[in-house]
Scaffold this motif. Structure first.
Motif, PDB file in Angstrom:
ATOM      1  N   ARG A  90       0.875  -1.183   0.000  1.00 46.95           N
ATOM      2  CA  ARG A  90       0.000   0.000   0.000  1.00 46.95           C
ATOM      3  C   ARG A  90       0.905   1.223   0.000  1.00 46.95           C
ATOM      4  O   ARG A  90       2.033   1.178   0.529  1.00 46.95           O
ATOM      5  N   CYS A 113       3.710   2.923   2.903  1.00 47.83           N
ATOM      6  CA  CYS A 113       4.155   1.860   3.806  1.00 47.83           C
ATOM      7  C   CYS A 113       5.677   1.739   3.734  1.00 47.83           C
ATOM      8  O   CYS A 113       6.222   1.334   2.710  1.00 47.83           O
ATOM      9  N   CYS A 152       6.969  -1.665   3.005  1.00 39.62           N
ATOM     10  CA  CYS A 152       6.721  -2.016   1.605  1.00 39.62           C
ATOM     11  C   CYS A 152       7.864  -1.513   0.718  1.00 39.62           C
ATOM     12  O   CYS A 152       8.294  -2.209  -0.210  1.00 39.62           O
ATOM     13  N   ASP A 197      -1.307  -3.252  -5.208  1.00 38.58           N
ATOM     14  CA  ASP A 197      -1.697  -2.296  -4.176  1.00 38.58           C
ATOM     15  C   ASP A 197      -3.073  -2.693  -3.642  1.00 38.58           C
ATOM     16  O   ASP A 197      -4.005  -2.901  -4.416  1.00 38.58           O
ATOM     17  N   VAL A 198      -3.203  -2.793  -2.330  1.00 37.85           N
ATOM     18  CA  VAL A 198      -4.485  -3.185  -1.729  1.00 37.85           C
ATOM     19  C   VAL A 198      -5.509  -2.047  -1.716  1.00 37.85           C
ATOM     20  O   VAL A 198      -6.686  -2.294  -1.476  1.00 37.85           O
ATOM     21  N   THR A 199      -5.064  -0.824  -1.983  1.00 35.81           N
ATOM     22  CA  THR A 199      -5.945   0.329  -1.919  1.00 35.81           C
ATOM     23  C   THR A 199      -7.160   0.133  -2.826  1.00 35.81           C
ATOM     24  O   THR A 199      -7.018  -0.137  -4.006  1.00 35.81           O
ATOM     25  N   GLU A 202      -7.588  -6.055   1.055  1.00 35.50           N
ATOM     26  CA  GLU A 202      -7.477  -5.323   2.325  1.00 35.50           C
ATOM     27  C   GLU A 202      -7.859  -6.227   3.482  1.00 35.50           C
ATOM     28  O   GLU A 202      -7.186  -6.265   4.504  1.00 35.50           O
ATOM     29  N   ARG A 203      -8.929  -6.993   3.329  1.00 35.59           N
ATOM     30  CA  ARG A 203      -9.379  -7.915   4.377  1.00 35.59           C
ATOM     31  C   ARG A 203      -8.356  -9.030   4.605  1.00 35.59           C
ATOM     32  O   ARG A 203      -8.027  -9.377   5.728  1.00 35.59           O
ATOM     33  N   TYR A 219      -5.037  -9.156   3.685  1.00 34.42           N
ATOM     34  CA  TYR A 219      -3.635  -8.816   3.938  1.00 34.42           C
ATOM     35  C   TYR A 219      -3.407  -7.495   4.662  1.00 34.42           C
ATOM     36  O   TYR A 219      -2.274  -7.186   5.029  1.00 34.42           O
ATOM     37  N   GLY A 220      -4.428  -6.704   4.882  1.00 36.12           N
ATOM     38  CA  GLY A 220      -4.281  -5.338   5.364  1.00 36.12           C
ATOM     39  C   GLY A 220      -3.412  -5.135   6.584  1.00 36.12           C
ATOM     40  O   GLY A 220      -2.673  -4.166   6.662  1.00 36.12           O
ATOM     41  N   ASP A 221      -3.454  -6.031   7.552  1.00 39.26           N
ATOM     42  CA  ASP A 221      -2.662  -5.876   8.778  1.00 39.26           C
ATOM     43  C   ASP A 221      -1.256  -6.448   8.670  1.00 39.26           C
ATOM     44  O   ASP A 221      -0.457  -6.292   9.582  1.00 39.26           O
ATOM     45  N   LEU A 240       0.973  -6.173   5.801  1.00 39.95           N
ATOM     46  CA  LEU A 240       1.717  -5.706   4.626  1.00 39.95           C
ATOM     47  C   LEU A 240       3.135  -5.326   4.978  1.00 39.95           C
ATOM     48  O   LEU A 240       3.377  -4.832   6.066  1.00 39.95           O
TER      49      LEU A 240
END
Length: 89
Positions: A18, A21, A24, A46-48, A54-55, A57-59, A61
């Motif tokens: 993202r 980050c 990242c 990009d998860v954006t 996002e669900r 991998y969001g926490d 990355l």
């Protein structure tokens, strides 16, 4: 190599990130070193704006995928990734 140079279907390595980050950015450098050493292509995703990514991998990355399977997150273990790329080829 960056995502603009390698379509997802052709890349063995995927880096899920993202913007903004710091880890990242560090992971991109590591993946690029691995890709350069092995000749493998990689893509950045990009998860954006992607609720599913996002669900999933969001926490955690950044996340590294090798051949579509999760290989690791937060840090790129370059030696392990190089070894696993050799086994998978």
């Amino acid at each position: 190599m960056t995502s603009s140079q390698a379509p997802a279907g052709e890349a063995r390595l995927t880096l899920i990130t993202r913007p903004g980050c710091h880890l990242c950015e560090v992971a991109k450098e590591a993946i690029d070193r691995v890709a350069t050493a092995t000749g493998n292509r990689w893509v950045e995703v990009d998860v954006t704006g992607n609720l599913e990514l996002e669900r999933d991998y969001g926490d955690r990355l950044p996340v590294v995928l090798l051949d579509g399977r999760e290989h690791g997150y937060w840090r790129v273990e370059e030696d392990r990734l190089l070894r696993d790329l050799g086994k998978a080829s």
